[in-house]
Design a protein around this motif. Structure first.
Motif, short mmCIF file in Angstrom:
data_model
loop_
_atom_site.label_atom_id
_atom_site.label_comp_id
_atom_site.label_asym_id
_atom_site.label_seq_id
_atom_site.Cartn_x
_atom_site.Cartn_y
_atom_site.Cartn_z
N LEU A 37 0.81 -1.15 -0.04
CA LEU A 37 -0.04 0.11 -0.03
C LEU A 37 0.89 1.22 -0.03
O LEU A 37 1.88 1.20 0.43
CB LEU A 37 -0.67 -0.11 1.34
CG LEU A 37 -1.78 1.21 1.51
CD1 LEU A 37 -2.89 1.39 0.55
CD2 LEU A 37 -2.42 1.01 2.80
N PRO A 64 -1.17 -0.52 -4.56
CA PRO A 64 -2.60 0.41 -4.29
C PRO A 64 -2.32 1.49 -3.68
O PRO A 64 -1.47 1.51 -3.01
CB PRO A 64 -3.50 -0.72 -3.74
CG PRO A 64 -2.91 -2.02 -3.54
CD PRO A 64 -1.60 -1.77 -4.09
N VAL A 66 -3.87 4.81 -1.39
CA VAL A 66 -5.10 5.71 -0.65
C VAL A 66 -4.31 7.06 -0.57
O VAL A 66 -3.33 7.04 -0.06
CB VAL A 66 -5.29 5.07 0.60
CG1 VAL A 66 -6.31 6.11 1.12
CG2 VAL A 66 -5.90 3.91 0.49
N GLY A 86 -6.91 4.54 -5.86
CA GLY A 86 -7.77 3.47 -5.46
C GLY A 86 -8.92 4.51 -4.59
O GLY A 86 -10.12 4.29 -4.62
N GLU A 87 -8.50 5.10 -3.59
CA GLU A 87 -9.07 5.48 -2.75
C GLU A 87 -8.82 7.23 -2.44
O GLU A 87 -7.38 7.40 -2.45
CB GLU A 87 -9.37 4.95 -1.39
CG GLU A 87 -10.19 3.61 -1.47
CD GLU A 87 -11.54 3.89 -1.73
OE1 GLU A 87 -12.23 4.74 -1.49
OE2 GLU A 87 -12.24 2.89 -2.55
N ARG A 101 -11.14 2.89 3.89
CA ARG A 101 -10.41 2.97 2.26
C ARG A 101 -9.09 2.28 2.42
O ARG A 101 -8.95 1.64 1.32
CB ARG A 101 -9.73 4.65 2.38
CG ARG A 101 -10.97 5.82 2.41
CD ARG A 101 -11.96 5.40 1.35
NE ARG A 101 -12.88 6.72 1.26
CZ ARG A 101 -13.79 7.08 2.07
NH1 ARG A 101 -13.80 6.53 3.50
NH2 ARG A 101 -14.46 8.19 1.76
N VAL A 105 -9.05 -0.99 -0.74
CA VAL A 105 -7.94 -1.19 -1.70
C VAL A 105 -7.33 -2.58 -1.66
O VAL A 105 -6.69 -3.15 -2.46
CB VAL A 105 -6.87 -0.02 -1.86
CG1 VAL A 105 -7.67 1.39 -2.37
CG2 VAL A 105 -6.15 0.28 -0.81
N PRO A 109 -9.68 -5.24 -4.16
CA PRO A 109 -8.70 -4.45 -5.14
C PRO A 109 -9.47 -4.55 -6.59
O PRO A 109 -10.24 -5.50 -6.97
CB PRO A 109 -7.43 -5.22 -5.46
CG PRO A 109 -7.82 -6.78 -4.80
CD PRO A 109 -9.02 -6.53 -3.84
N SER A 110 -9.13 -3.43 -7.43
CA SER A 110 -9.64 -3.37 -8.68
C SER A 110 -8.76 -4.05 -9.81
O SER A 110 -7.58 -4.22 -9.34
CB SER A 110 -9.35 -1.91 -9.01
OG SER A 110 -10.54 -1.28 -8.43
#
Length: 143
Positions: A37, A64, A66, A86-87, A101, A105, A109-110
């Motif tokens: 992250l 990811p 945030v 992501g956020e 948040r 992520v 996850p996307s």
């Protein structure tokens, strides 16, 4: 702010934490190791967190993000979203909001998209990514 974020992450079970003061340091860190992250501020010295998200070092790591910012205007949030962040959390932030948040992520996850015009996490929110062309709505009822 870095100390507050460190205490939040440690308090939520984070085990390894690397702190960087600007984007140059982040680029160097991402070339050496992989991270679960990134929690950048929008303002990171010579670059913004949005520019970080678009950088090759981040895209190669597919980490990811945030983003945290004192700017909560629509233009800033849309730019972050379009860069694949992501956020987004606006300061002042709460522990609960940040934790939610981060969970979003990490645990939902996307999919990562690579195309000619975009490389990053899928920016679509909710729903299915499956589309069946022009007739995809046939048979659906209107509300």
């Amino acid at each position: 702010m870095r100390e507050i974020l460190k205490s939040i992450v440690w308090g939520r079970g984070g085990q390894r934490l690397q702190v960087a003061k600007d984007c140059r340091e982040v680029h160097g860190i991402l070339q050496i190791a992989r991270y679960d992250l990134l929690l950048p501020d929008y303002n990171l010295g010579h670059e913004s967190g949005v520019e970080l998200a678009r950088s090759p070092s981040h895209l190669n790591a597919r980490t990811p993000i945030v983003m945290i910012s004192g700017r909560g205007d629509e233009v800033t949030i849309r730019a972050a979203h379009d860069a694949g962040i992501g956020e987004f959390v606006v300061k002042p932030l709460s522990v609960v909001t940040l934790a939610n948040r981060i969970s979003a992520v990490l645990f939902r996850p996307s999919e990562f998209i690579v195309s000619l015009s975009y490389c990053g996490p899928d920016r679509r929110r909710g729903g299915s990514a499956q589309h069946d062309g022009l007739e995809r709505r046939r048979g659906e009822r209107s509300l």
